[in-house]
Design a protein around this motif. Structure first.
Motif, PDB file in Angstrom:
ATOM      1  N   GLU A 161       0.788  -1.207   0.098  1.00 17.67           N
ATOM      2  CA  GLU A 161       0.105  -0.030  -0.018  1.00 17.67           C
ATOM      3  C   GLU A 161       0.987   1.291  -0.047  1.00 17.67           C
ATOM      4  N   THR A 162       1.956   1.426   0.785  1.00 18.07           N
ATOM      5  CA  THR A 162       2.737   2.526   0.764  1.00 18.07           C
ATOM      6  C   THR A 162       3.654   2.396  -0.521  1.00 18.07           C
ATOM      7  N   ALA A 163       4.039   1.332  -0.973  1.00 18.71           N
ATOM      8  CA  ALA A 163       4.618   1.476  -2.332  1.00 18.71           C
ATOM      9  C   ALA A 163       3.878   1.974  -3.256  1.00 18.71           C
ATOM     10  N   LYS A 164       2.593   1.622  -3.436  1.00 21.85           N
ATOM     11  CA  LYS A 164       1.669   2.115  -4.493  1.00 21.85           C
ATOM     12  C   LYS A 164       1.775   3.737  -4.425  1.00 21.85           C
ATOM     13  N   MET A 165       1.596   4.250  -3.132  1.00 18.79           N
ATOM     14  CA  MET A 165       1.416   5.538  -2.962  1.00 18.79           C
ATOM     15  C   MET A 165       2.803   6.462  -3.418  1.00 18.79           C
ATOM     16  N   VAL A 166       3.910   5.907  -3.071  1.00 22.52           N
ATOM     17  CA  VAL A 166       4.958   6.519  -3.557  1.00 22.52           C
ATOM     18  C   VAL A 166       5.356   6.118  -5.038  1.00 22.52           C
ATOM     19  N   LEU A 167       4.908   5.041  -5.562  1.00 23.35           N
ATOM     20  CA  LEU A 167       5.324   4.966  -7.114  1.00 23.35           C
ATOM     21  C   LEU A 167       4.171   5.953  -7.733  1.00 23.35           C
ATOM     22  N   GLY A 168       2.824   6.290  -7.211  1.00 24.38           N
ATOM     23  CA  GLY A 168       2.125   7.100  -7.880  1.00 24.38           C
ATOM     24  C   GLY A 168       2.601   8.782  -7.748  1.00 24.38           C
ATOM     25  N   MET A 169       3.863   8.833  -7.013  1.00 24.35           N
ATOM     26  CA  MET A 169       4.282  10.065  -7.129  1.00 24.35           C
ATOM     27  C   MET A 169       5.620  10.189  -7.728  1.00 24.35           C
ATOM     28  N   GLY A 170       5.781   9.074  -8.450  1.00 22.89           N
ATOM     29  CA  GLY A 170       6.978   9.132  -9.452  1.00 22.89           C
ATOM     30  C   GLY A 170       8.397   8.555  -8.879  1.00 22.89           C
ATOM     31  N   PHE A 171       7.942   7.807  -7.956  1.00 22.73           N
ATOM     32  CA  PHE A 171       9.497   7.280  -7.054  1.00 22.73           C
ATOM     33  C   PHE A 171       9.768   6.055  -7.673  1.00 22.73           C
ATOM     34  N   HIS A 172      10.945   5.641  -7.650  1.00 27.56           N
ATOM     35  CA  HIS A 172      11.417   4.429  -7.895  1.00 27.56           C
ATOM     36  C   HIS A 172      11.642   3.674  -6.555  1.00 27.56           C
ATOM     37  N   VAL A 173      11.672   2.317  -6.479  1.00 26.85           N
ATOM     38  CA  VAL A 173      11.680   1.763  -5.208  1.00 26.85           C
ATOM     39  C   VAL A 173      12.841   0.851  -5.404  1.00 26.85           C
ATOM     40  N   SER A 174      13.915   0.918  -4.315  1.00 23.91           N
ATOM     41  CA  SER A 174      14.947   0.273  -4.376  1.00 23.91           C
ATOM     42  C   SER A 174      15.162  -0.948  -3.176  1.00 23.91           C
ATOM     43  N   PHE A 175      15.702  -2.052  -3.481  1.00 23.10           N
ATOM     44  CA  PHE A 175      15.616  -3.110  -2.667  1.00 23.10           C
ATOM     45  C   PHE A 175      17.314  -3.646  -2.346  1.00 23.10           C
ATOM     46  N   GLY A 176      17.563  -3.985  -1.247  1.00 24.56           N
ATOM     47  CA  GLY A 176      18.783  -4.887  -0.827  1.00 24.56           C
ATOM     48  C   GLY A 176      18.900  -6.071  -0.361  1.00 24.56           C
ATOM     49  N   GLY A 177      19.791  -6.160   0.622  1.00 22.65           N
ATOM     50  CA  GLY A 177      19.971  -7.456   1.128  1.00 22.65           C
ATOM     51  C   GLY A 177      18.805  -8.360   1.584  1.00 22.65           C
ATOM     52  N   PRO A 178      17.799  -7.501   2.193  1.00 20.03           N
ATOM     53  CA  PRO A 178      16.767  -8.316   3.083  1.00 20.03           C
ATOM     54  C   PRO A 178      16.058  -9.165   1.935  1.00 20.03           C
ATOM     55  N   ILE A 179      15.791  -8.951   0.637  1.00 19.01           N
ATOM     56  CA  ILE A 179      15.279  -9.789   0.013  1.00 19.01           C
ATOM     57  C   ILE A 179      15.716 -10.937  -0.369  1.00 19.01           C
ATOM     58  N   THR A 180      17.015 -11.466   0.182  1.00 17.81           N
ATOM     59  CA  THR A 180      17.747 -12.621   0.195  1.00 17.81           C
ATOM     60  C   THR A 180      17.620 -13.370   1.422  1.00 17.81           C
ATOM     61  N   PHE A 181      17.002 -12.774   2.597  1.00 16.28           N
ATOM     62  CA  PHE A 181      16.677 -13.450   3.753  1.00 16.28           C
ATOM     63  C   PHE A 181      15.433 -14.302   3.912  1.00 16.28           C
ATOM     64  N   LYS A 182      15.617 -15.473   4.227  1.00 15.87           N
ATOM     65  CA  LYS A 182      14.715 -16.393   4.062  1.00 15.87           C
ATOM     66  C   LYS A 182      13.280 -16.063   4.652  1.00 15.87           C
ATOM     67  N   ASN A 183      13.224 -15.213   5.785  1.00 18.57           N
ATOM     68  CA  ASN A 183      12.200 -15.192   6.543  1.00 18.57           C
ATOM     69  C   ASN A 183      11.278 -13.680   6.216  1.00 18.57           C
ATOM     70  N   ALA A 184      12.145 -12.792   5.252  1.00 18.33           N
ATOM     71  CA  ALA A 184      11.869 -11.450   4.760  1.00 18.33           C
ATOM     72  C   ALA A 184      10.675 -11.563   3.740  1.00 18.33           C
ATOM     73  N   LYS A 185       9.374 -11.863   4.243  1.00 17.65           N
ATOM     74  CA  LYS A 185       8.396 -12.078   3.599  1.00 17.65           C
ATOM     75  C   LYS A 185       7.764 -10.711   2.794  1.00 17.65           C
ATOM     76  N   GLN A 186       7.651  -9.819   3.441  1.00 15.17           N
ATOM     77  CA  GLN A 186       6.910  -8.638   2.952  1.00 15.17           C
ATOM     78  C   GLN A 186       7.935  -7.890   1.938  1.00 15.17           C
ATOM     79  N   PRO A 187       9.200  -7.689   2.130  1.00 14.42           N
ATOM     80  CA  PRO A 187      10.031  -7.001   0.926  1.00 14.42           C
ATOM     81  C   PRO A 187       9.859  -7.875  -0.364  1.00 14.42           C
ATOM     82  N   LYS A 188       9.991  -9.281  -0.085  1.00 12.28           N
ATOM     83  CA  LYS A 188       9.590 -10.050  -1.400  1.00 12.28           C
ATOM     84  C   LYS A 188       8.457  -9.988  -2.139  1.00 12.28           C
ATOM     85  N   GLU A 189       7.297  -9.937  -1.302  1.00 17.41           N
ATOM     86  CA  GLU A 189       5.966  -9.663  -1.889  1.00 17.41           C
ATOM     87  C   GLU A 189       5.645  -8.562  -2.347  1.00 17.41           C
ATOM     88  N   VAL A 190       6.322  -7.398  -1.933  1.00 14.66           N
ATOM     89  CA  VAL A 190       6.487  -5.853  -2.318  1.00 14.66           C
ATOM     90  C   VAL A 190       7.104  -6.079  -3.730  1.00 14.66           C
TER      91      VAL A 190
END
Length: 256
Positions: A161-190
């Motif tokens: 929901e937050t990502a959609k709002m910032v995307l709507g303002m023209g932002f890019h979304v950047s991801f780092g190490g947490p998307i490699t973590f086994k239990n990092a469910k939300q970053p992967k879903e976003v």
């Protein structure tokens, strides 16, 4: 590989013993460009030195919310003067941090608003640090018309929901190490839902080290592990992910 680490801190003291070797390892791993972040009185000069020493290192300069209370009269003008440098590509990292109790919220808000205003005045993208402050962050970005310049939500940790709002303002979304973590469910879903043309990758080195090096010092060479994880989540090849995110970064930061 033509990897772009869009957010790193190569001037951090963790690299004082082997900085040149760390940079060389990144280059050997296929990292062709990096943006080093100068975020306070100490790191802005060292960031500028790195950008002037290495052709492939660019700079972002700004005042971090954790250090907001240290910002003095004249510092905004200093940042503005540096933005005319050919290697400075963004104002950042700026934002809000409600996790570390070092700067009062009202001070953080004032410092953030002033820097968004400067970015609009200079037509510079902004790099946003947002920790445990999603509601206030969206409010300030909207009120200060940050959509006029856009930028990057660094090391994104919010909801879709937050990502959609910032995307709507023209932002890019950047991801780092947490998307490699086994239990990092939300970053992967976003990440799975962020459009490919708005996606960036980063290390935030020496922090947020990806698996399998978690617990050790991070470095820019590890951005490849982030690219591999992002490619798997998106169902595309690593080569495609690298090409897309690098092109996105070049366009976002107006690098030719």
């Amino acid at each position: 590989m033509d990897l772009f680490d869009t957010h790193t801190h190569l001037d951090a003291p963790q690299f004082d013993e082997d900085r040149e070797e760390v940079i060389a390892r990144a280059v050997e791993s296929g990292v062709t460009r990096m943006i080093n972040i100068g975020f306070n009185r100490e790191t802005i000069p060292s960031t500028m030195k790195l950008a002037e020493t290495y052709d492939f290192i660019y700079a972002a300069v700004g005042w971090h919310p954790v250090d907001a209370i240290t910002m003095q009269e004249g510092d905004l003008e200093w940042i503005a003067s540096l933005c005319s440098h050919k290697k400075v590509v963004a104002i950042g990292e700026i934002g809000l941090d409600y996790y570390w109790d070092t700067s009062p919220k009202d001070v953080q808000h004032r410092v953030l608003r002033s820097q968004i205003g400067l970015a609009r005045e200079l037509n510079m993208p902004i790099v946003i640090h947002n920790r445990d402050a999603h509601e206030d962050m969206i409010k300030i970005l909207r009120e200060e018309k940050a959509s006029e310049v856009g930028g990057v939500m660094h090391s994104f940790s919010g909801s879709w929901e937050t990502a959609k709002m910032v995307l709507g303002m023209g932002f890019h979304v950047s991801f780092g190490g947490p998307i490699t973590f086994k239990n990092a469910k939300q970053p992967k879903e976003v990440l799975a839902q962020v459009p490919l043309d708005r996606l960036l990758i980063e290390t935030d080195a020496p922090y947020l080290t990806p698996h399998p090096f978690r617990g050790k010092r991070n470095e820019s060479a590890h951005v490849r592990l982030v690219a591999e994880a992002a490619a798997q989540i998106k169902g595309i090849t690593v080569e495609e992910m690298v090409a897309i995110t690098t092109q996105n970064a070049l366009e976002r930061f107006n690098i030719r």
